[in-house]
Design a protein around this motif. Sequence first.
Motif, PDB file in Angstrom:
ATOM      1  N   ARG A 157      -3.940 -11.328  -2.081  1.00  0.00           N
ATOM      2  CA  ARG A 157      -3.507 -10.241  -1.207  1.00  0.00           C
ATOM      3  C   ARG A 157      -3.512  -8.934  -1.973  1.00  0.00           C
ATOM      4  N   THR A 158      -3.914  -7.861  -1.293  1.00  0.00           N
ATOM      5  CA  THR A 158      -4.142  -6.561  -1.918  1.00  0.00           C
ATOM      6  C   THR A 158      -3.144  -5.533  -1.413  1.00  0.00           C
ATOM      7  N   ILE A 159      -2.723  -4.643  -2.307  1.00  0.00           N
ATOM      8  CA  ILE A 159      -1.837  -3.523  -1.956  1.00  0.00           C
ATOM      9  C   ILE A 159      -2.391  -2.250  -2.580  1.00  0.00           C
ATOM     10  N   ILE A 160      -2.310  -1.155  -1.841  1.00  0.00           N
ATOM     11  CA  ILE A 160      -2.698   0.156  -2.355  1.00  0.00           C
ATOM     12  C   ILE A 160      -1.522   1.118  -2.194  1.00  0.00           C
ATOM     13  N   THR A 161      -1.513   2.176  -3.002  1.00  0.00           N
ATOM     14  CA  THR A 161      -0.538   3.256  -2.825  1.00  0.00           C
ATOM     15  C   THR A 161      -1.282   4.568  -2.637  1.00  0.00           C
ATOM     16  N   PHE A 162      -0.666   5.482  -1.876  1.00  0.00           N
ATOM     17  CA  PHE A 162      -1.319   6.751  -1.534  1.00  0.00           C
ATOM     18  C   PHE A 162      -0.244   7.737  -1.097  1.00  0.00           C
ATOM     19  N   ASP A 163      -0.613   8.994  -0.970  1.00  0.00           N
ATOM     20  CA  ASP A 163       0.339  10.037  -0.597  1.00  0.00           C
ATOM     21  C   ASP A 163       0.629  10.009   0.898  1.00  0.00           C
ATOM     22  N   ALA A 164       1.873  10.271   1.238  1.00  0.00           N
ATOM     23  CA  ALA A 164       2.252  10.474   2.631  1.00  0.00           C
ATOM     24  C   ALA A 164       1.862  11.891   3.058  1.00  0.00           C
ATOM     25  N   PRO A 165       1.729  12.129   4.345  1.00  0.00           N
ATOM     26  CA  PRO A 165       1.468  13.494   4.807  1.00  0.00           C
ATOM     27  C   PRO A 165       2.576  14.438   4.363  1.00  0.00           C
ATOM     28  N   VAL A 221      -6.107   8.732   4.302  1.00  0.00           N
ATOM     29  CA  VAL A 221      -6.005   8.256   2.917  1.00  0.00           C
ATOM     30  C   VAL A 221      -7.088   8.948   2.099  1.00  0.00           C
ATOM     31  N   ASP A 222      -6.733  10.106   1.553  1.00  0.00           N
ATOM     32  CA  ASP A 222      -7.706  10.878   0.780  1.00  0.00           C
ATOM     33  C   ASP A 222      -7.875  10.350  -0.643  1.00  0.00           C
ATOM     34  N   ARG A 223      -6.797   9.809  -1.185  1.00  0.00           N
ATOM     35  CA  ARG A 223      -6.846   9.332  -2.563  1.00  0.00           C
ATOM     36  C   ARG A 223      -5.946   8.114  -2.713  1.00  0.00           C
ATOM     37  N   ILE A 224      -6.494   7.082  -3.313  1.00  0.00           N
ATOM     38  CA  ILE A 224      -5.710   5.893  -3.622  1.00  0.00           C
ATOM     39  C   ILE A 224      -5.210   6.023  -5.055  1.00  0.00           C
ATOM     40  N   HIS A 225      -3.890   6.044  -5.202  1.00  0.00           N
ATOM     41  CA  HIS A 225      -3.318   6.265  -6.535  1.00  0.00           C
ATOM     42  C   HIS A 225      -3.284   4.993  -7.374  1.00  0.00           C
ATOM     43  N   SER A 226      -3.033   3.864  -6.742  1.00  0.00           N
ATOM     44  CA  SER A 226      -3.020   2.608  -7.481  1.00  0.00           C
ATOM     45  C   SER A 226      -3.380   1.479  -6.535  1.00  0.00           C
ATOM     46  N   ARG A 227      -3.771   0.370  -7.121  1.00  0.00           N
ATOM     47  CA  ARG A 227      -4.153  -0.811  -6.349  1.00  0.00           C
ATOM     48  C   ARG A 227      -3.842  -2.040  -7.177  1.00  0.00           C
ATOM     49  N   TRP A 228      -3.462  -3.100  -6.532  1.00  0.00           N
ATOM     50  CA  TRP A 228      -3.263  -4.351  -7.248  1.00  0.00           C
ATOM     51  C   TRP A 228      -3.372  -5.503  -6.265  1.00  0.00           C
ATOM     52  N   ALA A 229      -3.462  -6.692  -6.811  1.00  0.00           N
ATOM     53  CA  ALA A 229      -3.526  -7.897  -5.993  1.00  0.00           C
ATOM     54  C   ALA A 229      -2.642  -8.960  -6.612  1.00  0.00           C
ATOM     55  N   GLY A 230      -2.165  -9.849  -5.791  1.00  0.00           N
ATOM     56  CA  GLY A 230      -1.360 -10.972  -6.253  1.00  0.00           C
ATOM     57  C   GLY A 230      -1.758 -12.233  -5.507  1.00  0.00           C
ATOM     58  N   LEU A 231      -1.286 -13.356  -5.985  1.00  0.00           N
ATOM     59  CA  LEU A 231      -1.606 -14.635  -5.373  1.00  0.00           C
ATOM     60  C   LEU A 231      -0.453 -15.112  -4.498  1.00  0.00           C
ATOM     61  N   ARG A 232      -0.803 -15.623  -3.347  1.00  0.00           N
ATOM     62  CA  ARG A 232       0.162 -16.268  -2.441  1.00  0.00           C
ATOM     63  C   ARG A 232      -0.371 -17.679  -2.227  1.00  0.00           C
ATOM     64  N   THR A 233       0.351 -18.673  -2.696  1.00  0.00           N
ATOM     65  CA  THR A 233      -0.161 -20.036  -2.693  1.00  0.00           C
ATOM     66  C   THR A 233       0.548 -20.869  -1.635  1.00  0.00           C
ATOM     67  N   GLU A 251     -11.369  -5.261  -0.084  1.00  0.00           N
ATOM     68  CA  GLU A 251     -10.015  -5.299   0.465  1.00  0.00           C
ATOM     69  C   GLU A 251      -9.302  -3.962   0.290  1.00  0.00           C
ATOM     70  N   VAL A 252      -9.593  -3.248  -0.789  1.00  0.00           N
ATOM     71  CA  VAL A 252      -9.034  -1.910  -0.971  1.00  0.00           C
ATOM     72  C   VAL A 252      -9.513  -0.993   0.157  1.00  0.00           C
ATOM     73  N   ALA A 253     -10.809  -1.045   0.450  1.00  0.00           N
ATOM     74  CA  ALA A 253     -11.362  -0.236   1.538  1.00  0.00           C
ATOM     75  C   ALA A 253     -10.783  -0.670   2.886  1.00  0.00           C
ATOM     76  N   LEU A 254     -10.582  -1.974   3.062  1.00  0.00           N
ATOM     77  CA  LEU A 254     -10.005  -2.466   4.309  1.00  0.00           C
ATOM     78  C   LEU A 254      -8.577  -1.959   4.494  1.00  0.00           C
ATOM     79  N   ALA A 255      -7.821  -1.923   3.409  1.00  0.00           N
ATOM     80  CA  ALA A 255      -6.457  -1.401   3.486  1.00  0.00           C
ATOM     81  C   ALA A 255      -6.455   0.050   3.957  1.00  0.00           C
ATOM     82  N   ALA A 256      -7.293   0.875   3.349  1.00  0.00           N
ATOM     83  CA  ALA A 256      -7.358   2.286   3.733  1.00  0.00           C
ATOM     84  C   ALA A 256      -7.817   2.439   5.184  1.00  0.00           C
ATOM     85  N   TYR A 257      -8.802   1.637   5.581  1.00  0.00           N
ATOM     86  CA  TYR A 257      -9.313   1.706   6.950  1.00  0.00           C
ATOM     87  C   TYR A 257      -8.219   1.371   7.967  1.00  0.00           C
ATOM     88  N   ARG A 258      -7.455   0.316   7.691  1.00  0.00           N
ATOM     89  CA  ARG A 258      -6.424  -0.089   8.651  1.00  0.00           C
ATOM     90  C   ARG A 258      -5.273   0.900   8.702  1.00  0.00           C
TER      91      ARG A 258
END
Length: 374
Positions: free
Chosen positions: A222-230, A294-306, A278-285
């Motif tokens: 699973r992927t998470i991104i961070t970005f600026d709020a308006p 979402v003009d700029r993605i500041h950070s991104r990471w992924a983790g495992l869910r088993t 998945e990073v692009a999918l996050a921004a798209y959604r």
Amino acid sequence: MPHTSDIIVIGGGIAGLSAAAELSRDASVMVLEAEEQIGFHSSGRSATMVHYALGDRLVRALTLASRAFFESPPDGFSEIPLGRRMPVLVHAREDEREALDALECDIIAFADLERLDARGVHELCPLLRDDAVHGIADRDGIRLDPHALLQGYLRMLRHAGDELVTAARVASVERRCGVWTVTVEGGASYSAPILVNAAGAWADKVASMAGAAPIGLQPLRRTIITFDAPPGTNLEDLPFAKTVGDQLYFASESGRLFASPMDEVPTEACDAQAEELEVALAAYRVEERTTIKVDRIHSRWAGLRTFTPDRNPAVGFAPDSDGFFWLAGQGGFGLQTSPAMARIAASLILHTVWPMKDLVARDLSPGRFLGQAA
């Protein structure tokens, strides 16, 4: 000579540490973690809420049973709060109303819900698009601090005089004369009559090493991104906002927003990394369901869910291997259910009073995946 204890726990994520801390009240425990830090692959990468829009009846019951621990942890557990209040908003378009109705019926036994019309949805979360016209809100959600929770359990374990060993990747597991011996890379050995398999995405591999049948665990990335709020967004008042279907969630995070497309990409047990798709999918959604650009993605990471095959955890002694205890398959709800899961594990291992009124042990038994009685 091996280091000896009553119980060995393999895995220093939230499952292993919480169970070890609970067990340490009445037994000597040794926790072996493959990485150099606790909660490395899943627990420490989680954007965890205490909410009831996740999982099924069993998961919701475990979450409800855990809530009091987060609100009032044991004395000395943590120097900081384990979480903060954050409303949970599940929102829906007109064509998703039926799904929202069904979810509300599933959750209402576990939380005080408020049904919202379009105006109420946008008052609670002004960032949503105009097509978000229905919602249910739980204004009593809790945003957990996973690091505070992990460190609290570690503090409990050490206060009892028990140990965590990091950088202790398992090399071999064997059982002789009623005792498990786990040898780690580097040669150190640890022995105990009971072995708890809380190895997360690696739990099936540990089982095979021990001669127990795997239960069919599937790690999902699973992927998470961070970005600026308006500009001008009041981040403090924003809810944890989730689509009624598993398409998107977002909330505030350290002066920015974070979001996940709620992807579940099958993968091998590994150090998961965010992939561009998945990073692009996050921004798209985010842009599809909100008014945010979402003009700029500041950070991104992924983790495992088993997950296990039925997506509920496996907790209990293996029916095919004496003294081998499963504690695996907690998916994306390991943190929010950890107090209840730890009490359940301890009750089964130490033969104490069963702690849950809404569940029975066979609901969680690993025997259900092996075609054997619980």
